[in-house]
Write an enzyme that holds these catalytic residues in place. Structure first.
Site, PDB file in Angstrom:
ATOM      1  N   ASP A 145     -10.585  -6.593  -0.412  1.00  0.00           N
ATOM      2  CA  ASP A 145      -9.880  -5.683   1.435  1.00  0.00           C
ATOM      3  C   ASP A 145      -9.419  -6.871   1.703  1.00  0.00           C
ATOM      4  OD1 ASP A 145      -8.440  -3.544   2.489  1.00  0.00           O
ATOM      5  OD2 ASP A 145     -10.396  -2.612   2.512  1.00  0.00           O
ATOM      6  N   HIS A 151     -10.996  -1.896   9.741  1.00  0.00           N
ATOM      7  CA  HIS A 151      -9.396  -2.759  10.390  1.00  0.00           C
ATOM      8  C   HIS A 151     -10.557  -3.093  12.043  1.00  0.00           C
ATOM      9  CE1 HIS A 151      -7.830  -1.165   7.657  1.00  0.00           C
ATOM     10  NE2 HIS A 151      -6.965  -2.192   7.691  1.00  0.00           N
ATOM     11  N   ARG A 170       4.325   2.107   2.723  1.00  0.00           N
ATOM     12  CA  ARG A 170       5.004   1.631   3.322  1.00  0.00           C
ATOM     13  C   ARG A 170       6.729   1.969   3.048  1.00  0.00           C
ATOM     14  NH1 ARG A 170       0.648   0.733   5.394  1.00  0.00           N
ATOM     15  NH2 ARG A 170      -1.227  -0.695   4.766  1.00  0.00           N
ATOM     16  N   LYS A 200      -9.034   1.778  -5.201  1.00  0.00           N
ATOM     17  CA  LYS A 200      -9.939   1.402  -4.064  1.00  0.00           C
ATOM     18  C   LYS A 200     -10.687   1.948  -3.319  1.00  0.00           C
ATOM     19  CE  LYS A 200      -5.752   2.074  -0.788  1.00  0.00           C
ATOM     20  NZ  LYS A 200      -4.509   1.154  -0.493  1.00  0.00           N
ATOM     21  N   HIS A 201     -12.101   2.587  -2.661  1.00  0.00           N
ATOM     22  CA  HIS A 201     -12.383   1.496  -1.793  1.00  0.00           C
ATOM     23  C   HIS A 201     -14.070   1.044  -2.119  1.00  0.00           C
ATOM     24  CE1 HIS A 201      -8.951   2.068   0.700  1.00  0.00           C
ATOM     25  NE2 HIS A 201      -8.905   1.513   1.275  1.00  0.00           N
ATOM     26  N   ARG A 240      -6.377  10.561   2.368  1.00  0.00           N
ATOM     27  CA  ARG A 240      -5.741   9.684   1.314  1.00  0.00           C
ATOM     28  C   ARG A 240      -6.882   9.453   0.597  1.00  0.00           C
ATOM     29  NH1 ARG A 240      -7.102   3.820   4.511  1.00  0.00           N
ATOM     30  NH2 ARG A 240      -6.895   3.250   2.832  1.00  0.00           N
ATOM     31  N   ASP A 271       0.653  -1.393  -0.390  1.00  0.00           N
ATOM     32  CA  ASP A 271      -0.298  -0.284  -0.009  1.00  0.00           C
ATOM     33  C   ASP A 271       0.995   1.310   0.025  1.00  0.00           C
ATOM     34  OD1 ASP A 271      -2.662  -0.236   0.546  1.00  0.00           O
ATOM     35  OD2 ASP A 271      -1.882  -2.180   1.805  1.00  0.00           O
TER      36      ASP A 271
END
Length: 376
Positions: free
Chosen positions: A294, A225, A119, A212-213, A182, A111
């Site tokens: 996801d 999450h 990352r 996404k999403h 984002r 990601d």
């Protein structure tokens, strides 16, 4: 200047190994290998021994790719990425194992949106990039240039799939999208312009993007999450507009379906809903490419459905790749457990071979497209 740089980039790119178009139909390919292409998992470790589970799973065709994380969610320590030199060595091992297996080339994914969701960053020896919201305030061409440079870094590190860009709409009070900047904009047309530019920039570097999403996470008040998230009272069809705009283009990319619940269409999460993945994304919007879920370890689904049921529901809904980050709840043997459960579902007649073959063909076509980079 940008066009010249792109031509130079294309000259330097080395094509990834892939099946010829004539073999993309799956003729003679064992069903177990087709199933492997539909599985992507994460793992712990910055270096891997020869007999490490992810390498074994790639060699045996139990998985078609892996996802890398900077931090381990359970231990809060470094997980897969600590430095450029280390990451390059790790992805080389993964590419070798993937190249020796029947699902070659292996997806090696991260990601890397920019901003707070990345990352590779200054924390582990790379550089930081502007957030999507910051990019959205400038021109789409500048977003393309940022994405191309980011993509060149990913490609140099051995990464060929980026779970970005987000096509969600910016809503400042959204805890996982708006507050983290984002989304490119609150304007669907601007989101589409910058999202397409971002994907084209990645493509110029020979990195596949993932939109996404779906069907839109921007209005969500919760975090999938952590648990169940219902967007029924906040979602609007405006959130589909960026997807509808970019999916009419020719740039090859995946689409990630979220675990949000839209009760107007289904009482189950979108990732488990045929009405969303097949009815809305494929039939109404006309998307013919690869659909990925996801992370199926997220609490929005993992807390309510056992592993085998998550696999069945995602495939039944229309997913081509099942993503298991293996980060929120770690199990070193997870790739083999998922593959075995998937094969059981086929043997029990709950997933048809024809359904698997259709996903396999879409995945092979997308992997083959890694040979052909495009420019702005």
């Amino acid at each position: 200047m940008i066009a010249c740089r792109c031509l130079f980039v294309l000259f330097l790119l080395v094509a990834s190994p892939c099946l010829a178009a004539s073999s993309a139909k799956g003729g003679g390919v064992p069903l177990s290998v087709m199933v492997g292409e539909m599985i992507m998992t994460g793992f712990r470790g910055q270096a891997l021994a020869e007999d490490a589970p992810p390498l074994q799973a790639l060699r045996e065709g139990k998985i078609g790719g892996v996802i890398l994380f900077a931090k381990d969610a359970e231990t809060q320590r470094v997980r897969n990425i600590s430095s450029p030199k280390q990451l390059k060595a790790l992805t080389e091992r993964l590419r070798e194992a993937g190249g020796a297996g029947p699902c070659s080339p292996a997806w090696i994914a991260v990601d890397q949106e920019g901003g707070k969701v990345r990352r590779l960053s200054a924390h582990n020896g790379f550089r930081d990039w502007p957030s999507a919201l910051a990019m959205g305030r400038r021109t789409p061409e500048r977003t393309w240039e940022n994405a191309m440079n980011m993509g060149l870094l990913l490609a140099d590190m051995g990464i060929n799939l980026n779970f970005a860009p987000s096509l969600d709409l910016h809503m400042p009070d959204s805890p996982v999208i708006g507050k983290l900047e984002r989304a490119f904009s609150s304007d669907p047309a601007r989101v589409a312009q910058h999202g397409e530019a971002f994907a084209r920039g990645m493509r110029a570097a020979n990195v596949i993007s993932c939109y996404k999403h779906f069907p839109g996470h921007g209005s969500a008040k919760g975090d999938t999450h952590e648990g169940y998230v219902d967007i029924s009272s906040t979602w609007s069809e405006r959130e589909l507009e960026p997807f509808q705009a970019v999916l009419t283009g020719e740039n090859p990319a995946m689409v990630m379906v979220a675990h949000v619940t839209l009760r107007q269409m289904d009482t189950r999460p979108a990732s488990f809903s045929p009405a969303v993945s097949t009815g809305l994304l494929r039939e109404k919007l006309g998307f013919r490419g690869v659909i990925i879920t996801d992370d199926l370890d997220m609490e929005a689904v993992a807390a309510h459905y056992p592993l085998k049921e998550r696999i069945r529901l995602a495939v039944e809904a229309g997913a081509d790749i099942l993503l298991f980050g293996n980060n929120l709840h770690y199990d070193a043997e997870l790739p083999f457990l998922i593959h075995a459960a998937f094969m059981e579902l086929i043997n029990e007649g709950r997933i048809s071979p024809e359904r698997v073959r259709a996903s396999y063909e879409r995945i092979r076509i997308l992997k083959a497209s890694l040979r052909n980079a495009s420019c702005w």
